[in-house]
Design an enzyme around this catalytic site. Sequence first.
Site, mmCIF file in Angstrom:
data_model
loop_
_atom_site.group_PDB
_atom_site.id
_atom_site.type_symbol
_atom_site.label_atom_id
_atom_site.label_comp_id
_atom_site.label_asym_id
_atom_site.label_seq_id
_atom_site.Cartn_x
_atom_site.Cartn_y
_atom_site.Cartn_z
ATOM 1 N N PRO A 2 0.723 -1.076 -0.029
ATOM 2 C CA PRO A 2 -0.005 -0.242 0.011
ATOM 3 C C PRO A 2 0.895 1.328 0.015
ATOM 4 C CG PRO A 2 -0.818 -1.604 1.556
ATOM 5 C CD PRO A 2 0.073 -2.061 1.036
ATOM 6 N N GLU A 3 0.758 2.058 -0.924
ATOM 7 C CA GLU A 3 1.150 3.464 -1.145
ATOM 8 C C GLU A 3 0.131 4.114 -1.079
ATOM 9 O OE1 GLU A 3 4.041 3.379 -4.481
ATOM 10 O OE2 GLU A 3 4.090 1.396 -4.530
ATOM 11 N N LYS A 58 1.108 7.109 4.225
ATOM 12 C CA LYS A 58 0.351 5.749 4.149
ATOM 13 C C LYS A 58 -0.202 5.300 5.422
ATOM 14 C CE LYS A 58 4.655 4.788 1.138
ATOM 15 N NZ LYS A 58 5.669 3.955 0.951
ATOM 16 N N ARG A 278 15.931 -1.704 -4.082
ATOM 17 C CA ARG A 278 14.522 -2.176 -4.495
ATOM 18 C C ARG A 278 14.601 -2.741 -5.985
ATOM 19 N NH1 ARG A 278 10.959 0.165 -1.168
ATOM 20 N NH2 ARG A 278 9.539 -1.497 -1.706
#
Length: 289
Positions: A2-3, A58, A278
């Site tokens: 979830p961003e 967030k 990432r």
Amino acid sequence: MPELPEVETVRAGLQGLLPGRVFGAVEHNWERSFPNAPSDVKQFLIGASVTAVRRRAKVLMIDLSTDYTLVIHLKMTGQLVFVTEGARFGAGHPSDSLVGNLPDRSTRVEFSFTDGSHLFFNDQRKFGWVRLLPTPEVPNIDFMKKVGPEPLESDLTDEMFIARLQRRKNTSIKAAILDQTVIAGIGNIYADESLWGAKIHPATLVKDVPKAKLKTLLTEIRYVLNLSIEKGGSSDRNYVNAEGKKGSYLQFARVFRREGQACPRCGAIIIKTRVAGRGTHLCPKEQKL
DNA sequence: CACTTGACCTGTCCGC
DNA sequence: TGCGGACAGGTCAAGT
């Protein structure tokens, strides 16, 4: 997970479902998912009604009539799914869902309302958390004190955005926009998508990115976040909204999880590499170091 | 202070 | 089929 767009989608869903409902019971099976003292839960949650559901960065905030707030971070795999009484253990969820009958083995906390409905906090990887805090103390938790401005708020100017990025001038532009103290709400998906939009290689050091491109980057960040909110967010593995349904942004993604496919602008083959620790997707022809 | 890396967890996928 | 390792949308604490 979830961003910002996913958390905002959950917030909007819960805002339409929760206000007015009264907490009747809470159960949890993993201490770190909801580390509050039982006495606080009993005194300030049970019997309280929901007044509003807010978001910052967030983080979700469910405000209660007791002037306490449930503060929730979904981290990578958290879900907040609301079901009416009949749906619990019942017919499961529709086909555009990643959730079956609830509770399931990822359920960490189950909130029950006095009208028989339920709110499930599911979290496969157990990184997420729920905390019950006095509402006035929420802005004082470490995360809230340090978190940067909301990218979609109009009071964030290009100049402010650029000035904040300069604090991380010797790191990659991707690491800088992922840093929640620089700007709030951006995670791996929208970092890759917006950097592609601005034609910036994610590993470029902040000090080496021309100011005009940083300005473009903010425009692209706003574009992808708004588009994703419109599409209900990105469902890659776990993300679902408050009703258990997936979002469709990834159908519109230009580079994220599109390695091996053609760049929609120039036709070059999208590659996947590693930046700032990432997985990172980019067009090697248009995003050069 | 700025920056990088490992830790927190479970599940899945990929190569041997 | 089993097993080891890498990897997955996010922060944190600790290291340099």
